[in-house]
Design an enzyme around this catalytic site. Sequence first.
Site, PDB file in Angstrom:
ATOM      1  CG  ASP A  45      59.689  32.622  36.146  1.00  0.00           C
ATOM      2  OD1 ASP A  45      60.902  32.683  35.885  1.00  0.00           O
ATOM      3  OD2 ASP A  45      58.799  32.851  35.305  1.00  0.00           O
ATOM      4  CG  ASN A 121      57.832  38.287  40.516  1.00  0.00           C
ATOM      5  OD1 ASN A 121      58.608  38.623  39.637  1.00  0.00           O
ATOM      6  ND2 ASN A 121      57.294  37.083  40.592  1.00  0.00           N
ATOM      7  CD  GLU A 122      53.975  40.002  42.706  1.00  0.00           C
ATOM      8  OE1 GLU A 122      54.323  39.104  43.524  1.00  0.00           O
ATOM      9  OE2 GLU A 122      53.925  39.811  41.495  1.00  0.00           O
ATOM     10  CG  ASP A 149      38.841  42.825  45.837  1.00  0.00           C
ATOM     11  OD1 ASP A 149      37.935  43.345  46.523  1.00  0.00           O
ATOM     12  OD2 ASP A 149      38.671  41.852  45.083  1.00  0.00           O
ATOM     13  CB  SER A 165      46.958  38.800  36.208  1.00  0.00           C
ATOM     14  OG  SER A 165      47.843  37.788  35.806  1.00  0.00           O
ATOM     15  CB  ALA A 184      38.317  44.687  42.451  1.00  0.00           C
TER      16      ALA A 184
END
Length: 271
Positions: A45, A121-122, A149, A165, A184
């Site tokens: 990928d 993706n991001e 974070d 994730s 976080a």
Amino acid sequence: MRVALVYNHSDKSLEVVQEFLKLCQDGQFIRDDKNPEVVVTIGGDGTLLGAVHKYGDQLDKVRFAGIHTGHLGFYTDWRDYEAAELIESLKKDQSESVSYPLLDVTITKNDGQVCNYFALNEATIRKVNGTLFCEVIINNELFENFRGDGLCISTPTGSTGLNKSLGGAIVHPFSEVIQLTEMASINNRVYRTLSSPMILAKKDVLLLKPHSHDGMMVSIDHLNYEADSFETVQLKVSQKRVSFVRYRHNHFWDRVEEAFIGARVVSKPCQ
Ligand code: NAP
Ligand code: MN
């Protein structure tokens, strides 16, 4: 047909590249890495992500096809032993394609310079030296002050990557949305965030405005931009889309099941 090749340098990939080149020597294909109709990637990928950025200014003309030489990929439909099958499909090409949404990222710097990017993706926004403290503004209205974070904004096809994730939802790529997930977040009597992943509509514009800029880092797919000069990062569903050849119909949820659940173990309920 004009075909470009993008591959990683694993032994398996190099083997498949040789096989691919040998198989398409019969005159129907022209290797054209500059102005291709189809970009074939051989690798994972990550290889495909790199290829989509390499041909980022030709996305309206180019379709992608991925051969994976590692474990099952999300953007790669052909296995390493299926190069011949892909070539047969390319020979019978009828311009079949499927396209997926991209994320539009606009970074405004403190000197007024504006830079525009897209992500497959991001995009993430983080700080390398401590926690990120930033305003989260949706459609020009302050939604929350985030401290933590970082933040991740993913596309539907990126939802199975880092987003997953981080506890984000898997989104079917026929939905034209983007997803915001927290990394976080700090939640106490002083700082409060929603603490749930959010799915934003096509019309929504998300603006992230950090309170301090030193150590800021923005990532777009596999690329990282370190800059103290970022004033705001704006995110929304892009006008651009990415197209893949569609010769086989791989259902999205089958792919998700194969990648993350695998062979089903039927366990008996406890007696
Ligand atoms: P990488 O470190 O090789 O990627 C990490 C893993 O994510 C690889 O197994 C990669 O597959 C897989 N991956 C990439 N896009 C995916 C997708 N849309 N759905 C499911 N899995 C996906 O780095 P890379 O190859 O350059 O890929 C960059 C991407 O990795 C990022 O955009 C991010 O989505 C993902 N990533 C995930 C985490 C995490 O989950 N904690 C951390 C960092 C990056 P291949 O091995 O086939 O390349
Ligand atoms: Mn990779």
